[in-house]
Design a protein around this motif. Structure first.
Motif, PDB file in Angstrom:
ATOM      1  N   ARG A 113     -28.348 -28.360   0.826  1.00 54.45           N
ATOM      2  CA  ARG A 113     -29.695 -28.847   1.117  1.00 54.45           C
ATOM      3  C   ARG A 113     -30.022 -30.144   0.403  1.00 54.45           C
ATOM      4  NH1 ARG A 113     -33.685 -23.514   1.379  1.00 54.45           N
ATOM      5  NH2 ARG A 113     -32.656 -22.565   3.203  1.00 54.45           N
ATOM      6  N   ASP A 114     -29.395 -30.359  -0.754  1.00 54.12           N
ATOM      7  CA  ASP A 114     -29.658 -31.598  -1.488  1.00 54.12           C
ATOM      8  C   ASP A 114     -28.803 -32.763  -0.986  1.00 54.12           C
ATOM      9  OD1 ASP A 114     -27.133 -30.984  -2.433  1.00 54.12           O
ATOM     10  OD2 ASP A 114     -27.702 -30.868  -4.543  1.00 54.12           O
ATOM     11  N   GLY A 115     -28.043 -32.550   0.075  1.00 58.21           N
ATOM     12  CA  GLY A 115     -27.213 -33.606   0.640  1.00 58.21           C
ATOM     13  C   GLY A 115     -25.797 -33.650   0.104  1.00 58.21           C
ATOM     14  N   THR A 116     -25.462 -32.804  -0.846  1.00 54.81           N
ATOM     15  CA  THR A 116     -24.096 -32.787  -1.371  1.00 54.81           C
ATOM     16  C   THR A 116     -23.120 -32.414  -0.255  1.00 54.81           C
ATOM     17  OG1 THR A 116     -24.869 -32.133  -3.570  1.00 54.81           O
ATOM     18  CG2 THR A 116     -22.546 -31.735  -3.067  1.00 54.81           C
ATOM     19  N   GLN A 117     -22.112 -33.269  -0.059  1.00 52.58           N
ATOM     20  CA  GLN A 117     -21.184 -33.070   1.035  1.00 52.58           C
ATOM     21  C   GLN A 117     -20.197 -31.945   0.704  1.00 52.58           C
ATOM     22  OE1 GLN A 117     -19.628 -36.926   2.722  1.00 52.58           O
ATOM     23  NE2 GLN A 117     -20.635 -37.764   0.904  1.00 52.58           N
ATOM     24  N   LEU A 118     -20.076 -30.993   1.617  1.00 55.11           N
ATOM     25  CA  LEU A 118     -19.066 -29.956   1.485  1.00 55.11           C
ATOM     26  C   LEU A 118     -17.785 -30.338   2.229  1.00 55.11           C
ATOM     27  CD1 LEU A 118     -21.241 -26.739   1.855  1.00 55.11           C
ATOM     28  CD2 LEU A 118     -20.553 -27.954  -0.223  1.00 55.11           C
ATOM     29  N   VAL A 119     -17.917 -31.276   3.159  1.00 55.64           N
ATOM     30  CA  VAL A 119     -16.770 -31.826   3.882  1.00 55.64           C
ATOM     31  C   VAL A 119     -16.809 -33.329   3.693  1.00 55.64           C
ATOM     32  CG1 VAL A 119     -15.641 -32.074   6.113  1.00 55.64           C
ATOM     33  CG2 VAL A 119     -16.842 -29.953   5.565  1.00 55.64           C
ATOM     34  N   THR A 120     -15.691 -33.918   3.327  1.00 55.38           N
ATOM     35  CA  THR A 120     -15.647 -35.359   3.090  1.00 55.38           C
ATOM     36  C   THR A 120     -14.671 -36.017   4.044  1.00 55.38           C
ATOM     37  OG1 THR A 120     -16.094 -34.988   0.743  1.00 55.38           O
ATOM     38  CG2 THR A 120     -15.300 -37.167   1.359  1.00 55.38           C
ATOM     39  N   ALA A 121     -15.101 -37.092   4.698  1.00 56.38           N
ATOM     40  CA  ALA A 121     -14.219 -37.851   5.581  1.00 56.38           C
ATOM     41  C   ALA A 121     -13.136 -38.540   4.771  1.00 56.38           C
ATOM     42  CB  ALA A 121     -15.037 -38.883   6.358  1.00 56.38           C
ATOM     43  N   GLY A 122     -12.049 -38.926   5.443  1.00 53.90           N
ATOM     44  CA  GLY A 122     -10.964 -39.625   4.765  1.00 53.90           C
ATOM     45  C   GLY A 122     -11.397 -40.987   4.261  1.00 53.90           C
ATOM     46  N   GLY A 123     -10.767 -41.423   3.177  1.00 55.97           N
ATOM     47  CA  GLY A 123     -11.063 -42.730   2.611  1.00 55.97           C
ATOM     48  C   GLY A 123     -11.666 -42.629   1.227  1.00 55.97           C
TER      49      GLY A 123
END
Length: 297
Positions: free
Chosen positions: A240-250
């Motif tokens: 909910r705070d925007g912390t990414q659980l999935v991250t794109a490559g790079g």
């Protein structure tokens, strides 16, 4: 200049190019995955259940230095990562175009990844896109999914809707805004990005358009007033705070995952959450996003 310490040191061009060997296998996996999505049936259910998220509009204002004044405020719209195909319900493209038409920007900017895995799926997006002709033009760069899937076919589809596709090129806007250039960098990972060519002979006011925030890694002495990037989807699945659980490559996808970032020695970088879905037809705490940015005179 970027402070390399923020993400563990600079990358060489060879480090950017080397992973491309893995992209062929990844594209094959995407094609197989699309087959499992039942021709878009699962994405239709997801959209109807609200699991694609609700399109939001984010507003920004950016002042231009007195040395590079504009004749009037300039309204830019930016969106990225449409992923046409079985993973994204086309109704989301209608929502996107409705929002663009309501805002009526002077310039429309597109950040790449128009398809998930098959070039022909770009046509459904281009048909929606043709509903609005921005007064000063629509400009696009290609993303890694486009380059995996057939970039020439996708570029032709976009051009049929009046889009100028920029590959290491820049274009000046029509008068009286010919003091402004849109500078479009090829994808840093799947393409052949050349920042020197991208900014060569550009007008005094420069809009930097890159699919991935990793385009920053290739800038040397090039300067811009505002930059736009996508690729990250804001994580697509996040807390909910925007912390990414999935991250794109790079290497910059987590550091510059979503929002507005001050880039030392340059203008701000605006990173969009994107429009469509990738891998899974679900967005959680990372709604699709249209950015409206006004450059102040």
């Amino acid at each position: 200049m970027i402070h390399w310490a923020n993400f563990g040191g600079p990358l060489s061009r060879m480090q950017l190019i080397a992973p491309r060997r893995r992209f062929r296998a990844r594209h094959a996996a995407l094609v197989a995955q699309d087959a499992l999505l039942l021709g878009g049936l699962i994405a239709r259910w997801s959209y109807r259940l609200g699991l694609h998220g609700k399109l939001g509009v984010t507003l920004h204002e950016i002042g231009i230095s007195a040395q590079s004044r504009l004749p009037a405020p300039l309204v830019l719209a930016f969106a990225s990562d449409f992923h046409a195909g079985p993973v994204t319900n086309p109704a989301l493209f209608t929502d996107f175009m409705d929002a663009v038409i309501e805002r009526r920007p002077d310039v429309l900017l597109l950040g790449g990844d128009y398809v998930s895995s098959r070039a022909q799926h770009a046509d459904m997006f281009s048909r929606c896109l043709s509903r609005y002709q921005a007064p000063l033009g629509t400009y696009a760069v290609l993303g890694n999914h486009d380059l995996w899937s057939g970039s020439e076919r996708i570029a032709r589809s976009l051009q049929s809707a009046g889009v100028q596709v920029l590959v290491n090129q820049n274009r000046s806007l029509p008068p009286p805004f010919d003091c402004v250039s849109v500078c479009g960098l090829d994808d840093p990972w799947a393409g052949s990005a050349d920042a020197t060519a991208t900014f060569k002979d550009a007008a005094p006011v420069r809009i930097f358009l890159t699919h991935s925030p990793d385009g920053l890694l290739l800038l040397d002495e090039e300067r811009y007033h505002v930059g736009f990037a996508g690729h990250t989807h804001g994580g697509q699945i996040a807390l909910r705070d925007g912390t990414q659980l999935v991250t794109a490559g790079g290497p910059l996808s987590r550091t510059y995952g979503r929002g507005r970032f001050a880039i030392p020695g340059n203008g701000p970088l605006l990173v969009s959450r994107g429009i469509g879905c990738t891998y899974l037809p679900v967005r959680i705490n990372s709604d699709p996003e249209l950015i409206i940015c006004t450059l102040l005179a």
